[in-house]
Design a protein around this motif. Structure first.
Motif, PDB file in Angstrom:
ATOM      1  N   ILE A   1       0.637  -1.135  -0.326  1.00 21.49           N
ATOM      2  CA  ILE A   1       0.334   0.283   0.035  1.00 21.49           C
ATOM      3  C   ILE A   1       0.932   1.141   0.131  1.00 21.49           C
TER       4      ILE A   1
ATOM      5  N   THR B   1       2.089   2.436  -3.123  1.00 19.45           N
ATOM      6  CA  THR B   1       1.507   2.448  -4.757  1.00 19.45           C
ATOM      7  C   THR B   1       0.524   3.807  -3.687  1.00 19.45           C
ATOM      8  N   PHE B   2       0.527   4.459  -2.973  1.00 15.56           N
ATOM      9  CA  PHE B   2       0.590   5.754  -2.658  1.00 15.56           C
ATOM     10  C   PHE B   2       1.837   6.387  -2.759  1.00 15.56           C
TER      11      PHE B   2
ATOM     12  N   HIS C   1       0.933   7.216  -5.967  1.00 17.75           N
ATOM     13  CA  HIS C   1      -0.472   8.337  -6.366  1.00 17.75           C
ATOM     14  C   HIS C   1       0.176   9.948  -5.424  1.00 17.75           C
TER      15      HIS C   1
ATOM     16  N   THR D   1      -4.884   4.824  -4.949  1.00 14.09           N
ATOM     17  CA  THR D   1      -3.956   3.923  -4.439  1.00 14.09           C
ATOM     18  C   THR D   1      -5.218   2.801  -4.161  1.00 14.09           C
TER      19      THR D   1
ATOM     20  N   GLU E   1      -6.266   1.300  -7.400  1.00 13.13           N
ATOM     21  CA  GLU E   1      -4.916   0.397  -8.213  1.00 13.13           C
ATOM     22  C   GLU E   1      -4.469  -1.002  -7.924  1.00 13.13           C
TER      23      GLU E   1
ATOM     24  N   ILE F   1      -3.374   3.109   5.612  1.00 12.60           N
ATOM     25  CA  ILE F   1      -1.762   2.411   4.878  1.00 12.60           C
ATOM     26  C   ILE F   1      -2.214   1.146   5.979  1.00 12.60           C
TER      27      ILE F   1
END
Lengths: 270, 270, 270
Positions: free
Chosen positions: A239, A242-243, A246, A264, A267, B132
């Motif tokens: 995560i 990906t975070f 973005h 996030t 995706e 997260i």
């Protein structure tokens, strides 16, 4: 089951309560609610449980006072009600009371035992037990003491006065007042957020919150332990990567944090 | 030091935080804040520490999440952040957060660890860690539980929603909402009052407040002990005699208590 | 007795305080208040005690600071004041402060020690002790810490600022703000409700509230024990039967719960 009906939709169990004429907490309703809550013990697909009333005037009137009859059977019924409050408070899923009518006595105790509670302009909350010579029996006075403080709690308990949803929000009896005309839209936004989590996420925060209210430093210790454990999970790394892709940790956070979280999630789930 | 700069004026240390681009709590900033706070340990000239951000959008974005990487180095960094929260909570001086931008996650935990916190219409407060896959790690959930109560805390933690300064004041996340246009004037009145005390006065009230929140009767015992000790001080007798000379214990108190205190201080300091 | 005068009417003791010029808590007033409160120990006819001031500007200015003189006699006086706060907090009857003037220092501590407190637009509440080099000595800081939380408590204690009745209500310093023009009507409605209970009812709820604030699960245990005991009383059965006769557990509850209680009481008392 005859006094409640349960519908499951996308991780949410909607429990409709219908116990004519005034949604009393009769022994029958208490037993059905207890059985339903206990049936969720190992359920990891249901994350949120929403309690509503099908009665236009009453959420839950109060405990059936014919149980308060001094007989062993009556006392056993009262104790089952007390178990209902405990079961609600210890269930793993997130419990939500949506209150659009009267919730007095045991009805208000049920509301306060839920994790979240929303009330409309038709909702009223009260603990008027003393008028029938008894104190509250489902932690009504306990919760009033802890939420309202000494003075406001004593006034509420000794007058038995009805509180509106707005007053109840200010006094922490409920989470938020929501006009009935807006309730569906409000829940339509709120429930998908809540039910997107895993049951273990909900359990973790419920445990930290409960522990912290009892003891600040025990809560801090527990929180840090969970934090360090969770930091090591592969899911967390995935995560975070990906975070960051973005716009996490950039200026985008100033005005659009929820957008970064949404991108996030899209995706990762897409 | 490169991420914070400190200016001392009349018993107040102004700490300006500038860690581009978004005032992340990086390990560098954490270490510099910890070193600064620990340097105050034996400082009796600095009474108040004011934390501000030089970034127009962010007070403190949050903990640098590249520290949440599961490595020993990352865990050590997270633990240093946890020490920052503890150091803030146990410092002898009065800590004040002046928040004119975003304070989420560790940033909001920093705010709540300060003794006082003021927020403008540009401030936002949130604990969105669960997005997260981690819980709060600097007592965010602990403080939300104790300040907001069960329902509002769970809603805040499970939605990660931003709260405005006005909402944050109502929920006891901050001390007071102050419009940004009025903040300088507000601090111009407030800080001289706070920094006029001795460090031991601030320490005394911080200790009584902390103890009382943990346990009411321990707090009462501690308070009475300080009261009886302080009553015997020569300084106390001197102030009381001067206070009585300027209208203490007379009708002047009804409309002008602060004037009597000012006249008393003027005579003693003049 | 010369600084207080007591009038008894229908289970209510009205205590008028008049200690010119500013209603200081002198040793004389403290002793008379203590003696009066202790005289109620075995009184079951008096259910409610209402404290008012006859001074147009002051409820209670504060503790007489000439007692804070470091002598054994002075210390003894301060300890008597501390006993007054304890005696107020542990009395069996319900204590009510009606505040229409200044209540600072020990005066505000007196207000917070009462079970209920109502304040008008002429009321001001403050703990400015630090201006004379002492902390609060009657649990002022303790109560501020527990009611206002860390930040707001420290701000209040370090500035000594006056709070209006509306602010004090929001901060749980008092139970409710009531305009002075409406106070008589308000008390005319409230006091008969409160004084209609038995002393044991008031004691029971005071005990549950106090215990619950200290410890949630001890409170819940105590509440349930009282509930099950009271459920077995003949008085309870009699009230329940009458309550059911007048529309208890029917639709009448939706809009007229208090009417059912009134009809029930009328039949039983008539």
């Amino acid at each position: 089951m005859s006094t409640i009906s349960v519908t499951n939709r996308q991780g949410i169990a909607f429990v409709d309560i219908d116990n004519a004429p005034v949604n009393l907490l009769t022994i029958n309703l208490i037993n059905e609610l207890n059985a339903f809550i206990l049936s969720l013990k190992d359920d990891r697909d249901t994350k949120v449980v929403v309690f509503k009333s099908l009665n236009p005037d009453f959420f839950l009137a109060h405990l059936d006072i014919t149980l308060i009859n001094g007989t062993p059977g009556g006392q056993a019924g009262c104790i089952e009600f007390s178990h209902l409050i405990s079961n609600l408070k210890t269930m793993k899923q997130l419990s939500v009371a949506v209150v659009d009518g009267v919730a007095r006595g045991g009805g208000n105790e049920f509301v306060m035992a839920c994790d979240l509670a929303y009330g409309t302009e038709n909702a009223f909350f009260a603990q008027p037990e003393l008028y029938i010579n008894i104190p509250t029996g489902g932690q009504g006075a306990v919760q009033f003491a802890r939420r309202l403080g000494k003075g406001k709690a004593l006034q509420a308990l000794l007058t038995g006065a009805d509180y509106s949803a707005e007053q109840a929000e200010a006094l922490n009896i409920i989470t938020q007042a929501v006009p009935s005309a807006e309730m569906d839209a409000f829940l339509g936004e709120m429930l998908p957020i809540l039910s997107a989590w895993e049951v273990r996420d909900i359990m973790m925060y419920k445990e930290i919150v409960k522990t912290s209210i009892e003891n600040e430093s025990s809560g801090a210790e527990l929180e840090l332990r969970y934090f360090l454990e969770r930091a090591k999970e592969e899911k967390t790394q995935l995560i975070i990567n990906t975070f960051l892709k973005h716009g996490g940790q950039t200026e985008r956070e100033a005005k659009d944090m929820q957008g970064i979280f949404a991108d996030t999630a899209n995706e990762l789930n897409g």
